[in-house]
Design a protein around this motif. Structure first.
Motif, mmCIF file in Angstrom:
data_model
loop_
_atom_site.group_PDB
_atom_site.id
_atom_site.type_symbol
_atom_site.label_atom_id
_atom_site.label_comp_id
_atom_site.label_asym_id
_atom_site.label_seq_id
_atom_site.Cartn_x
_atom_site.Cartn_y
_atom_site.Cartn_z
ATOM 1 N N ALA A 286 63.551 26.287 59.937
ATOM 2 C CA ALA A 286 62.362 25.457 60.145
ATOM 3 C C ALA A 286 61.238 26.198 60.854
ATOM 4 O O ALA A 286 60.057 25.887 60.677
ATOM 5 C CB ALA A 286 62.743 24.203 60.937
ATOM 6 N N HIS A 287 61.592 27.211 61.663
ATOM 7 C CA HIS A 287 60.580 27.933 62.437
ATOM 8 C C HIS A 287 59.962 29.099 61.670
ATOM 9 O O HIS A 287 59.069 29.769 62.185
ATOM 10 C CB HIS A 287 61.207 28.457 63.726
ATOM 11 C CG HIS A 287 62.311 29.447 63.485
ATOM 12 N ND1 HIS A 287 63.517 29.090 62.932
ATOM 13 C CD2 HIS A 287 62.380 30.784 63.711
ATOM 14 C CE1 HIS A 287 64.291 30.163 62.834
ATOM 15 N NE2 HIS A 287 63.619 31.211 63.301
ATOM 16 N N ILE A 288 60.417 29.362 60.462
ATOM 17 C CA ILE A 288 59.902 30.500 59.696
ATOM 18 C C ILE A 288 58.535 30.162 59.122
ATOM 19 O O ILE A 288 58.342 29.116 58.489
ATOM 20 C CB ILE A 288 60.893 30.905 58.597
ATOM 21 C CG1 ILE A 288 62.173 31.450 59.254
ATOM 22 C CG2 ILE A 288 60.294 31.950 57.648
ATOM 23 C CD1 ILE A 288 63.253 31.837 58.287
ATOM 24 N N ASP A 289 57.610 31.050 59.312
ATOM 25 C CA ASP A 289 56.191 30.780 59.057
ATOM 26 C C ASP A 289 55.905 30.353 57.620
ATOM 27 O O ASP A 289 55.208 29.369 57.384
ATOM 28 C CB ASP A 289 55.375 32.030 59.415
ATOM 29 C CG ASP A 289 53.883 31.803 59.232
ATOM 30 O OD1 ASP A 289 53.353 30.852 59.832
ATOM 31 O OD2 ASP A 289 53.255 32.565 58.470
ATOM 32 N N VAL A 290 56.435 31.064 56.634
ATOM 33 C CA VAL A 290 56.002 30.834 55.251
ATOM 34 C C VAL A 290 56.488 29.517 54.671
ATOM 35 O O VAL A 290 55.990 29.075 53.625
ATOM 36 C CB VAL A 290 56.467 31.987 54.322
ATOM 37 C CG1 VAL A 290 55.834 33.288 54.723
ATOM 38 C CG2 VAL A 290 57.985 32.085 54.279
ATOM 39 N N ILE A 291 57.451 28.861 55.317
ATOM 40 C CA ILE A 291 57.962 27.612 54.750
ATOM 41 C C ILE A 291 57.535 26.379 55.528
ATOM 42 O O ILE A 291 57.861 25.254 55.134
ATOM 43 C CB ILE A 291 59.497 27.633 54.643
ATOM 44 C CG1 ILE A 291 60.123 27.509 56.035
ATOM 45 C CG2 ILE A 291 59.990 28.857 53.918
ATOM 46 C CD1 ILE A 291 61.556 27.095 55.988
ATOM 47 N N LYS B 173 63.883 22.163 49.807
ATOM 48 C CA LYS B 173 65.266 21.966 49.382
ATOM 49 C C LYS B 173 65.661 22.954 48.293
ATOM 50 O O LYS B 173 66.793 23.461 48.273
ATOM 51 C CB LYS B 173 65.452 20.522 48.891
ATOM 52 C CG LYS B 173 65.386 19.498 50.023
ATOM 53 C CD LYS B 173 65.493 18.080 49.492
ATOM 54 C CE LYS B 173 65.412 17.071 50.639
ATOM 55 N NZ LYS B 173 65.457 15.669 50.142
ATOM 56 N N ILE B 174 64.740 23.224 47.390
ATOM 57 C CA ILE B 174 65.022 24.218 46.351
ATOM 58 C C ILE B 174 65.212 25.590 46.985
ATOM 59 O O ILE B 174 66.127 26.338 46.629
ATOM 60 C CB ILE B 174 63.895 24.250 45.304
ATOM 61 C CG1 ILE B 174 63.847 22.923 44.539
ATOM 62 C CG2 ILE B 174 64.091 25.406 44.326
ATOM 63 C CD1 ILE B 174 62.682 22.813 43.577
ATOM 64 N N LEU B 175 64.341 25.927 47.926
ATOM 65 C CA LEU B 175 64.452 27.206 48.624
ATOM 66 C C LEU B 175 65.802 27.322 49.325
ATOM 67 O O LEU B 175 66.494 28.352 49.215
ATOM 68 C CB LEU B 175 63.320 27.341 49.646
ATOM 69 C CG LEU B 175 63.390 28.530 50.611
ATOM 70 C CD1 LEU B 175 63.295 29.839 49.853
ATOM 71 C CD2 LEU B 175 62.285 28.435 51.657
ATOM 72 N N ALA B 176 66.203 26.256 50.014
ATOM 73 C CA ALA B 176 67.471 26.290 50.749
ATOM 74 C C ALA B 176 68.654 26.520 49.821
ATOM 75 O O ALA B 176 69.634 27.177 50.200
ATOM 76 C CB ALA B 176 67.658 24.975 51.514
ATOM 77 N N SER B 177 68.576 26.007 48.603
ATOM 78 C CA SER B 177 69.682 26.164 47.657
ATOM 79 C C SER B 177 69.866 27.599 47.189
ATOM 80 O O SER B 177 70.936 27.967 46.711
ATOM 81 C CB SER B 177 69.464 25.256 46.447
ATOM 82 O OG SER B 177 68.402 25.741 45.637
ATOM 83 N N VAL C 136 70.830 24.455 56.512
ATOM 84 C CA VAL C 136 69.996 25.618 56.217
ATOM 85 C C VAL C 136 68.545 25.331 56.577
ATOM 86 O O VAL C 136 67.861 26.151 57.193
ATOM 87 C CB VAL C 136 70.115 26.012 54.734
ATOM 88 C CG1 VAL C 136 69.166 27.167 54.400
ATOM 89 C CG2 VAL C 136 71.550 26.392 54.395
ATOM 90 N N LEU C 137 68.058 24.144 56.220
ATOM 91 C CA LEU C 137 66.663 23.798 56.493
ATOM 92 C C LEU C 137 66.383 23.751 57.992
ATOM 93 O O LEU C 137 65.307 24.141 58.445
ATOM 94 C CB LEU C 137 66.333 22.448 55.847
ATOM 95 C CG LEU C 137 66.233 22.451 54.320
ATOM 96 C CD1 LEU C 137 66.036 21.037 53.791
ATOM 97 C CD2 LEU C 137 65.104 23.348 53.847
ATOM 98 N N GLN C 138 67.338 23.286 58.759
ATOM 99 C CA GLN C 138 67.160 23.256 60.213
ATOM 100 C C GLN C 138 67.053 24.664 60.790
ATOM 101 O O GLN C 138 66.249 24.931 61.684
ATOM 102 C CB GLN C 138 68.316 22.504 60.872
ATOM 103 C CG GLN C 138 68.290 21.000 60.628
ATOM 104 C CD GLN C 138 69.463 20.301 61.288
ATOM 105 O OE1 GLN C 138 70.241 20.911 62.011
ATOM 106 N NE2 GLN C 138 69.587 19.004 61.046
#
Length: 424
Positions: A116-121, A130-134, A111-113
């Motif tokens: 990765a290109h999304i601006d706000v993260i 990691k919390i966001l990805a969960s 998910v993190l991969q």
């Protein structure tokens, strides 16, 4: 004496039934649970120090004490890790959360991969990513599909992984959203209906977060809150004619971002996650794991029946410390869907088996040498200390924060007072 050992083992563990009953039929607040758990930890620490550690050292020196404590700790941690891996993690909230965190970490890398290109993260710390990805749920959108409808109540915040969408306000195209951008946060923050419609232009891959997860994230991730605030500021400067109005609205939304909600992430997970936890949890593993937590205490009680070595102060400490452990465990198991009958049966079985373990401890008195008996005492002490360090004390701090220090101090001094009175 055998009967006395059996019943003393049951007596020390009997508060498990009491604590489980309270946890099943009454959900105590966090402050109460934390205070009583910290008090139990403190009193058990005191009795462990003065009843086991001091007396073993006086009788046999430092080496048996050192060896026994480390062996007991290694044995306890090894067995509990094995049992947790085979489904016993739900016996207590702390190992349940540890298990959930491990599952989240295993699933979050892909998910993190992809985001990765999304601006706000992009500038979020690893822990917050990691919390966001969960909390993210993948969604695929077909061309011309409406994602958000103007005038409807918003329920999701979206991150665009791939594809494009147009934003329409009163049938007029306002802007085009592309991969790496986000949308949907404004309605979640204000509680007002969607101010525009979003329609897919091409096939889209999105991740969505529901309102509860979004609010929890903003409360616990100041970096994400600031990133979304900057995004809002840019949009307001483009979409409103009055810069003063933009700044005023932005200030209000930033205040809403930082309002504390005090949500418990573990217990607010979606039903699918909790159902998965319950399915992975085997009742026999829960029983064995719970029994492992109580075997060292029961053995010490049994090994000293009829001897002027460790007396009623230790028995009282075990009784007091078992209550909050069972209370917290039963409450956590109930919240994950375990039936009341199953919870109470589990703890009743542990009480009876604790009596059997105390009986086994009593039988060791005449079967092993004095040195080995001292070593077993030390191992039990190491296992008890490992249980406190890995379960009860972290759970108390997580529930009550730094205020549990005073409850722990009170418990420790109470244990010291009880031990001192018995010695004299």
């Amino acid at each position: 004496m055998e009967i006395a050992a059996f019943f003393q083992g049951i007596l020390g563990a009997s508060s498990l039934i009491l604590g489980a009953s309270v946890g099943v039929f009454w959900q105590p607040n966090k402050a109460f649970s934390a205070a009583i758990m910290a008090f139990g930890s403190g009193i058990l620490l005191a009795v462990l120090a003065f009843e086991i550690t001091a007396r073993v050292y006086q009788e046999s020196g430092f080496f048996p004490l050192l060896s026994g404590f480390f062996l007991g700790g290694l044995l306890f941690i090894g067995l509990t890790n094995y049992v947790d891996h085979h489904g016993g993690f739900l016996r207590q909230p702390a190992p349940s959360r540890r298990y959930l965190l491990e599952q989240i970490q295993e699933q979050s890398s892909d998910v993190l991969q992809s985001i990765a290109h999304i601006d706000v993260i992009q500038n979020l710390p690893d822990s917050e990513q990691k919390i966001l990805a969960s909390l993210l749920k993948p969604v695929h959108i077909a061309p011309q599909e409406i994602i958000c409808q103007e005038g409807e109540i918003g329920d999701y915040f979206y991150l665009i992984v791939k594809g494009e969408a147009e934003v329409r306000k009163r049938e007029r195209v306002v802007t085009i959203l592309r991969a790496g951008e986000t949308f949907g946060e404004m309605s979640l923050l204000t509680g007002e209906p969607r101010s525009a419609s979003v329609t897919a232009i091409s096939p889209m891959d999105l991740y969505q977060i529901n309102q509860e997860g979004f609010e929890w994230l903003l409360n616990h991730s100041p970096h994400l809150a600031r990133a979304i605030s900057r995004t809002l500021a840019r949009r307001l400067q483009v979409s409103t004619e009055s810069q003063v109005e933009s700044e005023r609205n932005l200030s209000l939304w930033q205040q809403q971002l930082m309002n504390s909600m005090q949500l418990d992430l573990m217990l607010k997970q979606d039903s699918e996650t909790l159902t998965g936890l319950v399915k992975r949890s085997a009742p026999s593993a829960i029983l064995i794991g719970t029994l492992i937590d109580n075997i060292p205490e029961a053995l010490v009680i049994g090994m000293n029946v009829g001897k002027n070595y460790i007396g009623w102060s230790f028995l009282l400490a075990v009784f007091i410390s078992n209550f909050p452990e069972a209370l917290s465990s039963a409450a956590g198991m109930k919240q994950t869907g375990t039936k009341n009958k199953e919870i109470l049966s589990l703890w009743s079985g542990v009480v009876l088996l604790s009596g059997v373990c105390a009986l086994g401890g009593y039988s060791l008195q005449d079967q092993v040498s004095g040195f080995l008996l001292v070593l077993v005492h030390s191992m039990a002490g190491g296992a008890i200390l490992s249980m406190l360090a890995s379960t009860m004390m972290p759970e108390a701090y997580e529930l009550g924060g730094s205020t549990v220090a005073f409850s722990t101090i009170s418990g420790f001094l109470s244990g010291f007072f009880i031990t001192t009175v018995q010695m004299h």
